[in-house]
Design a protein around this motif. Sequence first.
Motif, mmCIF file in Angstrom:
data_model
loop_
_atom_site.group_PDB
_atom_site.id
_atom_site.type_symbol
_atom_site.label_atom_id
_atom_site.label_comp_id
_atom_site.label_asym_id
_atom_site.label_seq_id
_atom_site.Cartn_x
_atom_site.Cartn_y
_atom_site.Cartn_z
ATOM 1 N N VAL B 133 91.510 1.481 -68.994
ATOM 2 C CA VAL B 133 90.971 0.360 -68.311
ATOM 3 C C VAL B 133 92.292 -0.656 -67.719
ATOM 4 O O VAL B 133 93.316 -0.497 -68.472
ATOM 5 N N VAL B 134 92.058 -0.981 -66.585
ATOM 6 C CA VAL B 134 93.022 -1.368 -65.670
ATOM 7 C C VAL B 134 92.688 -2.918 -65.268
ATOM 8 O O VAL B 134 91.326 -2.974 -64.576
ATOM 9 N N GLU B 135 93.301 -3.867 -65.695
ATOM 10 C CA GLU B 135 93.126 -5.204 -65.106
ATOM 11 C C GLU B 135 93.642 -5.361 -63.797
ATOM 12 O O GLU B 135 94.854 -5.325 -63.727
ATOM 13 N N TYR B 136 92.864 -5.951 -62.991
ATOM 14 C CA TYR B 136 93.546 -6.131 -61.656
ATOM 15 C C TYR B 136 93.511 -7.383 -61.110
ATOM 16 O O TYR B 136 92.343 -8.173 -61.651
ATOM 17 N N GLU B 137 94.181 -8.157 -60.350
ATOM 18 C CA GLU B 137 94.158 -9.387 -59.656
ATOM 19 C C GLU B 137 94.003 -8.893 -58.202
ATOM 20 O O GLU B 137 94.885 -8.623 -57.562
ATOM 21 N N GLU B 138 92.788 -9.210 -57.472
ATOM 22 C CA GLU B 138 92.763 -8.517 -56.293
ATOM 23 C C GLU B 138 93.577 -9.296 -55.217
ATOM 24 O O GLU B 138 93.543 -10.355 -55.288
ATOM 25 N N LEU B 139 93.779 -8.631 -54.278
ATOM 26 C CA LEU B 139 94.600 -9.176 -53.156
ATOM 27 C C LEU B 139 93.991 -8.751 -52.009
ATOM 28 O O LEU B 139 92.940 -7.899 -51.522
ATOM 29 N N ALA B 140 93.945 -9.668 -50.878
ATOM 30 C CA ALA B 140 93.429 -9.378 -49.370
ATOM 31 C C ALA B 140 93.696 -8.055 -48.945
ATOM 32 O O ALA B 140 95.012 -8.027 -48.873
ATOM 33 N N PRO B 141 92.727 -7.105 -48.694
ATOM 34 C CA PRO B 141 93.169 -5.767 -48.118
ATOM 35 C C PRO B 141 93.910 -5.964 -46.706
ATOM 36 O O PRO B 141 93.096 -6.913 -45.803
ATOM 37 N N VAL B 142 94.699 -5.141 -46.374
ATOM 38 C CA VAL B 142 95.367 -5.246 -45.035
ATOM 39 C C VAL B 142 94.820 -3.931 -44.203
ATOM 40 O O VAL B 142 95.333 -2.620 -44.876
ATOM 41 N N VAL B 143 93.809 -3.749 -43.419
ATOM 42 C CA VAL B 143 93.219 -2.525 -43.115
ATOM 43 C C VAL B 143 93.504 -2.076 -41.591
ATOM 44 O O VAL B 143 93.582 -0.877 -41.405
ATOM 45 N N THR B 144 93.727 -3.300 -40.915
ATOM 46 C CA THR B 144 94.060 -2.850 -39.520
ATOM 47 C C THR B 144 95.531 -3.317 -39.019
ATOM 48 O O THR B 144 95.949 -4.066 -39.461
ATOM 49 N N VAL B 145 95.914 -2.641 -37.891
ATOM 50 C CA VAL B 145 97.264 -3.050 -37.348
ATOM 51 C C VAL B 145 96.880 -4.455 -37.042
ATOM 52 O O VAL B 145 98.011 -5.360 -37.537
ATOM 53 N N GLU B 146 96.003 -5.127 -36.589
ATOM 54 C CA GLU B 146 95.804 -6.604 -36.292
ATOM 55 C C GLU B 146 96.140 -7.256 -37.512
ATOM 56 O O GLU B 146 97.060 -8.362 -37.690
ATOM 57 N N GLN B 147 95.359 -6.994 -38.581
ATOM 58 C CA GLN B 147 95.636 -7.497 -39.992
ATOM 59 C C GLN B 147 96.846 -7.595 -40.489
ATOM 60 O O GLN B 147 97.829 -8.275 -40.917
ATOM 61 N N ALA B 148 97.586 -6.324 -40.043
ATOM 62 C CA ALA B 148 98.981 -6.149 -40.791
ATOM 63 C C ALA B 148 100.068 -6.974 -39.941
ATOM 64 O O ALA B 148 101.002 -7.548 -40.476
ATOM 65 N N PHE B 300 98.429 2.465 -28.115
ATOM 66 C CA PHE B 300 99.393 2.371 -26.814
ATOM 67 C C PHE B 300 98.834 1.503 -25.915
ATOM 68 O O PHE B 300 97.761 1.382 -25.545
ATOM 69 N N GLU B 301 99.637 0.587 -25.481
ATOM 70 C CA GLU B 301 99.502 -0.312 -24.288
ATOM 71 C C GLU B 301 100.342 0.420 -23.278
ATOM 72 O O GLU B 301 101.538 0.497 -23.312
ATOM 73 N N VAL B 302 99.712 1.063 -22.107
ATOM 74 C CA VAL B 302 100.376 1.930 -21.234
ATOM 75 C C VAL B 302 100.300 1.156 -19.636
ATOM 76 O O VAL B 302 99.056 0.812 -19.284
ATOM 77 N N GLU B 303 101.458 1.255 -18.878
ATOM 78 C CA GLU B 303 101.338 0.628 -17.618
ATOM 79 C C GLU B 303 101.946 1.665 -16.818
ATOM 80 O O GLU B 303 103.255 2.121 -17.073
ATOM 81 N N LEU B 311 101.853 9.751 -6.966
ATOM 82 C CA LEU B 311 102.956 9.969 -7.676
ATOM 83 C C LEU B 311 103.259 8.889 -8.734
ATOM 84 O O LEU B 311 103.182 7.703 -8.541
ATOM 85 N N ILE B 312 103.503 9.281 -9.969
ATOM 86 C CA ILE B 312 103.846 8.335 -11.031
ATOM 87 C C ILE B 312 105.302 8.089 -11.107
ATOM 88 O O ILE B 312 106.149 9.118 -11.469
ATOM 89 N N LEU B 313 105.396 6.774 -10.942
ATOM 90 C CA LEU B 313 106.991 6.538 -10.705
ATOM 91 C C LEU B 313 107.562 6.176 -11.699
ATOM 92 O O LEU B 313 108.839 6.424 -12.048
ATOM 93 N N GLY B 314 106.952 5.345 -12.806
ATOM 94 C CA GLY B 314 107.434 5.130 -13.937
ATOM 95 C C GLY B 314 106.283 4.677 -15.025
ATOM 96 O O GLY B 314 105.155 4.461 -14.598
ATOM 97 N N LEU B 315 106.688 4.522 -16.294
ATOM 98 C CA LEU B 315 105.804 4.004 -17.321
ATOM 99 C C LEU B 315 106.580 3.033 -18.235
ATOM 100 O O LEU B 315 107.540 3.003 -18.368
ATOM 101 N N ARG B 316 105.408 2.067 -18.564
ATOM 102 C CA ARG B 316 105.847 1.129 -19.600
ATOM 103 C C ARG B 316 104.922 1.277 -20.759
ATOM 104 O O ARG B 316 103.690 1.293 -20.411
ATOM 105 N N VAL B 317 105.440 1.733 -21.958
ATOM 106 C CA VAL B 317 104.616 1.914 -23.138
ATOM 107 C C VAL B 317 104.909 1.282 -24.204
ATOM 108 O O VAL B 317 106.257 1.069 -24.587
ATOM 109 N N GLN B 318 104.026 0.727 -24.928
ATOM 110 C CA GLN B 318 104.003 0.065 -26.152
ATOM 111 C C GLN B 318 103.236 0.806 -27.313
ATOM 112 O O GLN B 318 102.186 0.841 -27.036
ATOM 113 N N MET B 319 104.121 1.168 -28.257
ATOM 114 C CA MET B 319 102.897 2.138 -29.311
ATOM 115 C C MET B 319 103.353 1.337 -30.630
ATOM 116 O O MET B 319 104.500 0.658 -30.909
ATOM 117 N N VAL B 320 102.232 1.408 -31.389
ATOM 118 C CA VAL B 320 102.153 0.708 -32.797
ATOM 119 C C VAL B 320 101.716 1.726 -33.456
ATOM 120 O O VAL B 320 100.786 2.292 -33.286
#
Lengths: 171, 781
Positions: B133-148, B300-303, B311-320
């Motif tokens: 038997v474990v007694e817990y004190e619940e905390l808000a879950p962090v489920v998505t990147v936005e929540q993180a 990914f946010e890509v430009e 012709l693809i000259l360049g990429l800007r990428v943001q990765m999480v």
Amino acid sequence: MPESELGARGPLPIRLEVNGEERGGDVEARTTLADFLRDQLGLTGTHLGCEHGVCGACTVLLDSLPTRSCLVLAASADGCRVETVEGLARDGQLSRLQRAMWDSHSFQCGFCTPGFLIQATALLAENPTPTEAEVRHALSGNLCRCTGYESIVRGVLAACAGPERSGAESK
Amino acid sequence: MRPRVPAERYTGASVRRVEDERLLTGRGTFVADAHLPGMLHAAFHRSPLPHARIVAVNTEAARRAPGVVAVFDGAEMTQMASPVAALGAAPGSGGPVSFGILAMDKVRLVGDPVALVVAESRALAEDACELIVVEYEELAPVVTVEQALDPSLPAIFEELGGNRLFGPEVKVFGDVDGAFARADRVVRASIHQHRHQNVPMEGRAILASFDASSGQLLVRASTQGVNTTRQMLAQQLRMPLDRVRVVAEDVGGSFGLKFGASREEAACCAASRALGQPVRWVEDRWENLTVSGQAREESFEVEAAVTASGLILGLRVQMVIDSGAYPGFAPLVVDIVREMIPGPYRLGALSFSSSGVVTNKASYVAYRGPWAAETFVRERIVDLVAQELGISALEVRLRNLATRDEPPLRMVTGPSLAGITARESLLRAAEIVDLARFQERQLRLRDEGRYLGVGFATYIEPAPGPRQEGGEGNTEQVRVELDRDGLLLVHTAQMPHGQSHRTTLAQVAADEFGARLEQVRVMVGDSQQTPEGFGTGGSRFAAMAGGAALHGARRLRGKVLEAAAQILDLAPTDLDIWRGELVGPGVPGGGLPLAELISRIDLAARSGQLPPGVDVDLTATEDFDGGESGWSGGTHCCVVEVDPDTGLVRILRYLVVEDCGDLINPAVVDGQIRGGVAQGVGAVLLERSAYDPEGQYLSATLMDYLLPTALDVPHIEIEHLSPVRLDPDVNFRGVGEGGMIAAPPTICNAIADALSPFGAKVLEQHLPPARILELIGATSA
């Protein structure tokens, strides 16, 4: 009946035929056929991949029908005839299906292998010349994570190709 | 020397696997099949909550339960084993993060192990788990990147001060601002790769056996490398390395999951040491799906800066990257994604930003082609560019792919592109699928209300990658020796778990030495004998271990010939070893079996008949870095039909044109490719590690986490390109990961093409029927 009373019942003696031999043992009511084969008879060729009847690795022939041994209680197999992967080769000779699967590079890690062999053995017993679609359908309840199935399907088809088909491994 | 014509060589032939006779007869030995006298069984009491503080753990009833030998909670385990130190905490944060082998102060995901029960049977151990038997004190879950990234939610690790694990870290290659200034157009997209997972048919498992009299821990593991497992266990158990021996026999798949030692596996070793009895743990499918580890989940946010001609000259990428609850592998992945994202393309400029977060989900682990997001994002962007410009995707690829005869011959991120055949593979795939004719048919069928699509993806895979200039020797070691029976023993740190190394390494060594295949034993999986090397992974086997075996067998052959020449008083150049016999003019009887030759060398050496300087140590150890050829790669092409009423996708054709160098065993190579593609089919059409908004795991059985079956995976056509051979000896390359790297973008591109009449934009990888219907409905409504 409350769970505690079920658990309190003593071991149940069972007798069954496994790969042509009379075998027996005392099992708990909750012991599965798979656990009985593996733990009490030492037949560890039957593998447990999910224990909820989906992956098919534990498939054995129970009175000739392919059956998920993780879903069958050992006690309910009392008096039945069981065939496992260990029983496929006879007198040290691989069955035609086993040889065809070896030739076809059917498997990779080998964990799902026993279930596929048993399922395919049952298929060929019922339908000695299946089409590819029939093989795929018959094996669609067995999961393999390594191969993409093509080599397995080819192995089964190779086992029933050619003129020298014998009924040796299908009974 | 005899001519070695291909027909006489094992290498290049689909010889039958030496592994199979055991596996086909039910005589494989997986960890669950192993028994030791006095063996006890482990089960874990696990958290039902994704995020909570532990107030109290009551194990009293469990300790008194029938058959229970011991129960360990997090506090007790801390006395028995060191915490795990995680990689990748943000610079400047309070980290690095560390955590106990069992949860102590808090639980961080559903399934977090809170207590370990050791009992006389698995069933009794599981019964007792239910009494904890474990007694817990619940905390808000962090489920998505936005929540993180939301500072109002609680930190999963307080020492991080939030849930950002690292980043944003920005690296710039080439003139990015210039590329965007010169561009005719900027194509923007938010691309997401969902969470899915390895699911080997055998889950994690361990049998730990501590021998109190010798103080040695013997571990039977299901692992991708015994050396790595030994190092991690020794560190966590605070034992000297020489007291830990790790052995492995059959391993039922892994795909990246089984590296090192998991927390549960370390806990079982600690329990065995405390109890002085063997302890076995075999995870069940619920544990495997819920807590063993999950992969991908990157956004990914890509430009893309493009010219009107494509012709693809360049990429800007943001990765999480979402690293899940317990950080480990994720920070390593972003570095590879960044380096690999240009792929085989002449991309001139790249700005790449990377961040990682922690969430209350299963920890991020390696999964076949862990950096595959780079191919997914790039190949999707190429198609989006084509769509926006109204040019065919094939044309955009051809305009941007690097060629071997004109610069630049390296990626903007650094690695050399020498020897790649990406362009050839694309042209060949388009030819085989007969693109022009397909497109006619596609248009015709659209009039009948049928929606077909074709997709391509072109990739390269470091297998093991180009030789690093001035880099530390990243090598694989192989030890080749002749034993008294005339067997050629080939010791490797590679740990096959489906890859057929026991066969393929024997093929290479047999050919080079002149042995018969059945005279070669590939020795794996015992840390007492295994040479240096972290194990099987990163597509290192073919080029690196294959090359080391080849050079080792060659050197050993030279030693044997020289000693034989001395004994027989013949010139070494007149002698040969062929099919396991010493042959040549003047050899008694026309041929001397190896076993006999070895005993004669041994006798001559011991009786002093050999001149000094003749090396009679019949062992050769070689390290090899993979040689000059480092890339595997190719193009996949897929034709699908989408049913607009049901959302079902049918794969009508799947084609792989690839180059993994010289094939050691074509059937093994094809099996690796098909298996990888099958996982890609699953990733796009079926598999998703799904959580509800509260952080409960929804895919915890194989009825919820759907693996592809024999009805889902189509026939996969494979054509091997003739490779560019840059190395004088070793032109094998790894092939394990490419199928899984290229299949998801290929299938998604085909589906996007099929949905183009609906104006649908595919920006994600998971496209089950419900999502297809949404994509159609969202735009046609």
